[in-house]
Design a protein around this motif. Structure first.
Motif, PDB file in Angstrom:
ATOM      1  N   ARG A   1       7.555 -22.263  19.387  1.00 41.26           N
ATOM      2  CA  ARG A   1       8.281 -22.063  18.123  1.00 41.26           C
ATOM      3  C   ARG A   1       7.846 -20.790  17.400  1.00 41.26           C
ATOM      4  O   ARG A   1       8.598 -20.255  16.596  1.00 41.26           O
ATOM      5  N   GLN A   2       6.650 -20.291  17.697  1.00 43.51           N
ATOM      6  CA  GLN A   2       6.156 -19.057  17.099  1.00 43.51           C
ATOM      7  C   GLN A   2       6.406 -17.832  17.985  1.00 43.51           C
ATOM      8  O   GLN A   2       6.097 -16.708  17.588  1.00 43.51           O
ATOM      9  N   SER A   3       6.993 -18.044  19.151  1.00 43.86           N
ATOM     10  CA  SER A   3       7.162 -16.967  20.127  1.00 43.86           C
ATOM     11  C   SER A   3       8.377 -16.085  19.823  1.00 43.86           C
ATOM     12  O   SER A   3       9.312 -16.491  19.126  1.00 43.86           O
ATOM     13  N   ASP A   4       8.354 -14.896  20.388  1.00 45.44           N
ATOM     14  CA  ASP A   4       9.501 -13.993  20.285  1.00 45.44           C
ATOM     15  C   ASP A   4      10.726 -14.601  20.960  1.00 45.44           C
ATOM     16  O   ASP A   4      11.856 -14.394  20.509  1.00 45.44           O
ATOM     17  N   LEU A   5      10.508 -15.357  22.047  1.00 47.14           N
ATOM     18  CA  LEU A   5      11.628 -16.008  22.728  1.00 47.14           C
ATOM     19  C   LEU A   5      12.348 -16.961  21.785  1.00 47.14           C
ATOM     20  O   LEU A   5      13.575 -16.897  21.643  1.00 47.14           O
ATOM     21  N   PHE A   6      11.611 -17.855  21.144  1.00 44.43           N
ATOM     22  CA  PHE A   6      12.242 -18.801  20.217  1.00 44.43           C
ATOM     23  C   PHE A   6      12.935 -18.055  19.085  1.00 44.43           C
ATOM     24  O   PHE A   6      14.071 -18.383  18.726  1.00 44.43           O
ATOM     25  N   LYS A   7      12.277 -17.058  18.533  1.00 42.44           N
ATOM     26  CA  LYS A   7      12.872 -16.313  17.418  1.00 42.44           C
ATOM     27  C   LYS A   7      14.175 -15.656  17.826  1.00 42.44           C
ATOM     28  O   LYS A   7      15.141 -15.638  17.052  1.00 42.44           O
ATOM     29  N   SER A   8      14.256 -15.147  19.062  1.00 43.18           N
ATOM     30  CA  SER A   8      15.503 -14.510  19.516  1.00 43.18           C
ATOM     31  C   SER A   8      16.591 -15.551  19.765  1.00 43.18           C
ATOM     32  O   SER A   8      17.758 -15.332  19.428  1.00 43.18           O
ATOM     33  N   VAL A   9      16.218 -16.697  20.337  1.00 41.39           N
ATOM     34  CA  VAL A   9      17.187 -17.768  20.570  1.00 41.39           C
ATOM     35  C   VAL A   9      17.693 -18.307  19.238  1.00 41.39           C
ATOM     36  O   VAL A   9      18.897 -18.487  19.027  1.00 41.39           O
ATOM     37  N   TRP A  10      16.772 -18.561  18.330  1.00 41.42           N
ATOM     38  CA  TRP A  10      17.131 -19.138  17.032  1.00 41.42           C
ATOM     39  C   TRP A  10      17.992 -18.173  16.218  1.00 41.42           C
ATOM     40  O   TRP A  10      18.923 -18.600  15.535  1.00 41.42           O
ATOM     41  N   ALA A  11      17.709 -16.891  16.302  1.00 39.42           N
ATOM     42  CA  ALA A  11      18.488 -15.899  15.551  1.00 39.42           C
ATOM     43  C   ALA A  11      19.959 -15.916  15.967  1.00 39.42           C
ATOM     44  O   ALA A  11      20.853 -15.695  15.133  1.00 39.42           O
TER      45      ALA A  11
ATOM     46  N   GLU B   1      10.626 -22.258  31.510  1.00 44.35           N
ATOM     47  CA  GLU B   1       9.429 -21.680  32.121  1.00 44.35           C
ATOM     48  C   GLU B   1       8.358 -21.307  31.102  1.00 44.35           C
ATOM     49  O   GLU B   1       7.289 -20.833  31.481  1.00 44.35           O
ATOM     50  N   PHE B   2       8.627 -21.547  29.822  1.00 45.78           N
ATOM     51  CA  PHE B   2       7.631 -21.259  28.806  1.00 45.78           C
ATOM     52  C   PHE B   2       6.426 -22.172  29.033  1.00 45.78           C
ATOM     53  O   PHE B   2       6.568 -23.358  29.376  1.00 45.78           O
ATOM     54  N   GLU B   3       5.240 -21.622  28.845  1.00 43.23           N
ATOM     55  CA  GLU B   3       4.019 -22.386  29.093  1.00 43.23           C
ATOM     56  C   GLU B   3       4.020 -23.698  28.306  1.00 43.23           C
ATOM     57  O   GLU B   3       4.234 -23.715  27.088  1.00 43.23           O
ATOM     58  N   GLY B   4       3.806 -24.794  29.018  1.00 45.90           N
ATOM     59  CA  GLY B   4       3.733 -26.108  28.389  1.00 45.90           C
ATOM     60  C   GLY B   4       5.026 -26.882  28.421  1.00 45.90           C
ATOM     61  O   GLY B   4       5.026 -28.083  28.160  1.00 45.90           O
ATOM     62  N   CYS B   5       6.144 -26.233  28.743  1.00 50.65           N
ATOM     63  CA  CYS B   5       7.432 -26.929  28.841  1.00 50.65           C
ATOM     64  C   CYS B   5       7.583 -27.460  30.258  1.00 50.65           C
ATOM     65  O   CYS B   5       7.558 -26.705  31.224  1.00 50.65           O
ATOM     66  N   GLU B   6       7.739 -28.774  30.377  1.00 48.80           N
ATOM     67  CA  GLU B   6       7.822 -29.417  31.688  1.00 48.80           C
ATOM     68  C   GLU B   6       9.231 -29.845  32.062  1.00 48.80           C
ATOM     69  O   GLU B   6       9.485 -30.191  33.224  1.00 48.80           O
ATOM     70  N   PHE B   7      10.169 -29.817  31.120  1.00 49.17           N
ATOM     71  CA  PHE B   7      11.502 -30.361  31.378  1.00 49.17           C
ATOM     72  C   PHE B   7      12.420 -29.891  30.258  1.00 49.17           C
ATOM     73  O   PHE B   7      12.011 -29.798  29.104  1.00 49.17           O
ATOM     74  N   LEU B   8      13.671 -29.606  30.599  1.00 49.65           N
ATOM     75  CA  LEU B   8      14.656 -29.199  29.589  1.00 49.65           C
ATOM     76  C   LEU B   8      16.034 -29.661  30.032  1.00 49.65           C
ATOM     77  O   LEU B   8      16.434 -29.405  31.176  1.00 49.65           O
TER      78      LEU B   8
END
Length: 98
Positions: A66-76, A31-38
Motif C-alpha cells: 500500500r506504500q509502494s509506487d506500484l499501489f500508488k500508480s494503480v490507485w491513481a 508478484e509483489f513480495e508477500g502476495c500469495e494469491f490474487l
C-alpha cells in the motif's frame, strides 16, 4: 496469512478502463513480495461492482504494498473511476474445502 477483500463500485462508463488497468497491472500486484494469491470477481447483477481477493503473508507485506509506487500508480488510475466509496476487509481464512 490473511485475506484482503476489497469491494469497488465503478461508474458504468468506466468499467472497461478499470478492467484494462487491472489487466495491465495484475501480474505485478500478484508478484509483489508477500502476495500469495490474487483474484478479481464481478457481481452477477451489478456488473459495475467488483471484488478483489488477495492473500498476504502478513499485514506488514500488505502495508508495504500500500506504500509502494506500484499501489500508488494503480490507485491513481482506479480512484477517479469509482462511483461509490470502496470498502475493504482484512480477514483470516478459517476453513477452505476443495
Amino acid at each position: 496469512m490473511f485475506v484482503r477483500i476489497v469491494k469497488m463500485s465503478f461508474n458504468p462508463l468506466k468499467v472497461d478502463e478499470f478492467l484494462a488497468n487491472f489487466e495491465a497491472k495484475k501480474r505485478l500486484i500478484r508478484e509483489f513480495e508477500g502476495c500469495e494469491f490474487l483474484e478479481l470477481y464481478r457481481d452477477k447483477h451489478h456488473t459495475n461492482v467488483f471484488f478483489t481477493y488477495s492473500y498476504w503473508d502478513s499485514e506488514e507485506y500488505l502495508e508495504n504494498y500500500r506504500q509502494s509506487d506500484l499501489f500508488k500508480s494503480v490507485w491513481a488510475k482506479t480512484k477517479p473511476l469509482f462511483n461509490d466509496k470502496p470498502e475493504a476487509w482484512s480477514v483470516d481464512k478459517l476453513v477452505s474445502l476443495e
